[in-house]
Write a protein that holds these residues in place. Structure first.
Motif, mmCIF file in Angstrom:
data_model
loop_
_atom_site.group_PDB
_atom_site.id
_atom_site.type_symbol
_atom_site.label_atom_id
_atom_site.label_comp_id
_atom_site.label_asym_id
_atom_site.label_seq_id
_atom_site.Cartn_x
_atom_site.Cartn_y
_atom_site.Cartn_z
ATOM 1 N N THR A 167 31.465 37.119 41.364
ATOM 2 C CA THR A 167 30.862 38.446 41.291
ATOM 3 C C THR A 167 31.744 39.480 41.987
ATOM 4 O OG1 THR A 167 29.649 38.178 43.369
ATOM 5 C CG2 THR A 167 28.559 37.402 41.352
ATOM 6 N N ALA A 168 31.521 40.735 41.659
ATOM 7 C CA ALA A 168 32.264 41.825 42.299
ATOM 8 C C ALA A 168 31.966 41.877 43.797
ATOM 9 C CB ALA A 168 31.899 43.150 41.636
ATOM 10 N N GLU A 169 30.758 41.487 44.189
ATOM 11 C CA GLU A 169 30.395 41.502 45.600
ATOM 12 C C GLU A 169 31.136 40.403 46.371
ATOM 13 O OE1 GLU A 169 27.683 43.616 43.204
ATOM 14 O OE2 GLU A 169 28.203 41.475 43.075
ATOM 15 N N ARG A 170 31.395 39.271 45.728
ATOM 16 C CA ARG A 170 32.071 38.154 46.394
ATOM 17 C C ARG A 170 33.583 38.353 46.443
ATOM 18 N NH1 ARG A 170 34.503 34.846 48.674
ATOM 19 N NH2 ARG A 170 34.173 32.587 48.865
ATOM 20 N N PHE A 171 34.137 39.128 45.531
ATOM 21 C CA PHE A 171 35.583 39.221 45.363
ATOM 22 C C PHE A 171 36.319 39.725 46.605
ATOM 23 C CE2 PHE A 171 39.447 41.453 43.925
ATOM 24 C CZ PHE A 171 40.117 40.376 43.376
#
Length: 313
Positions: A167-171
């Protein structure tokens, strides 16, 4: 029978360069490191970059290997980059003796020190018998290994690990961890100081990911078991002899989740994703000190296509 090194006469340089270029092409193709047109294109780019001024390139030395009677036994190509002297081409007409290899390494060490080098690096293909005979038992260790799995095997395996797009949040956390982890590996390999490793890791990451998570040809995954994240996987898509080729740029099992078989399952997932993306082969790079990873990859069918050996001075 002693050996000596003497400069290659200028009149022989063009002939030597044509032969050395062909050896590089043949070596790549025989090892599977680069195939077909890729091997020739790489050789052209490599020689243009390493010998920009041809025979007058100040950081390069092409030497004749001669015996005490001045009979030529072969040629040797050395190139200085930073504080590292690279042994890029060794061509001998017949196998050198152990004593001759001892003396040849001693003379290379002297040249390296005279040029201000602190390390000698020897990139070798698996089939390079003369190169391996030269470095074996003479202070060189395997710093890094290039490997390939080709063709992708059809495996019927069950898996606990569920792999999903990152996800974009994890990246952002992945990016920080990947940069720091690679820098630590560069230091552990003996190839860089901590400061150099940090800069090199940052440089490579920016080169690979100019658009971050949205960079074309790059795919990122998180791996979970029963909803708990256990690792990450980063695949970059390349071309190999005109065909799609996947490359494992990062794979990591969380520290508290190791020794549970998740690394093997992540590699199986890499094969599935590579096939889904249209690839029929996977490549990867592993540091020589990571013997557990090397054993895992070879157990999965990966083979070595090139090794970089290193000796500190």
């Amino acid at each position: 029978m002693p050996v000596h090194l003497t400069p290659l006469p200028a009149g022989r340089f063009d002939e030597w360069q044509r032969a050395a270029r062909q050896r590089l092409i043949d070596g790549n193709r025989a090892s599977g490191r680069r195939l077909g047109h890729d091997a020739a294109a790489y050789a052209d780019e490599f020689f243009d970059g390493v010998l920009p001024q041809g025979a007058k390139t100040p950081t390069a030395r092409v030497m004749r290997i001669v015996d005490e009677r001045r009979r030529e036994l072969g040629t040797l190509w050395l190139v200085l980059a930073g504080r590292k002297l690279f042994l890029l081409d060794l061509a001998v007409a017949s196998e050198l003796t152990e004593l001759q290899n001892d003396e040849l390494v001693a003379r290379i060490v002297t040249i390296a020190r005279d040029m201000g080098a602190t390390q000698i690096s020897a990139p070798l293909f698996p089939q390079d018998a003369a190169g391996h005979a030269l470095v074996e038992g003479r202070g060189f260790g395997v710093a890094s290994i290039q490997m390939v799995l080709e063709p992708l095997p059809a495996r019927d395996v069950s898996s606990q690990v569920v792999v999903a797009p990152m996800t974009a949040e994890r990246f952002p956390r992945f990016l920080t961890d990947s940069e720091e982890g690679f820098a630590q590996d560069l230091v552990a390999s003996g190839r860089f100081t901590p400061e150099e490793a940090a800069a090199e890791s940052r440089r490579q990451l920016r080169e690979e990911l100019p658009d971050g998570l949205d960079t074309e040809g790059q795919t990122f995954y998180t791996a979970a078991v029963d909803g708990v994240e256990v690792g990450i996987l980063w695949l970059g898509m390349r071309e190999r002899d005109g065909r799609p080729h996947a490359f494992v740029l990062d794979i990591e099992v969380a520290a508290d989740q190791r020794r549970k078989g998740y690394g093997r399952e992540l590699m199986h997932a890499a094969e599935r994703e590579a096939r889904r993306l249209g690839a029929d082969s996977i490549g990867l790079h592993v540091f020589g000190f990571n013997s557990a990873a090397v054993e895992l990859y070879e157990g999965l069918g990966y083979r070595r296509t090139e090794e970089s050996l290193l000796r500190d001075l």
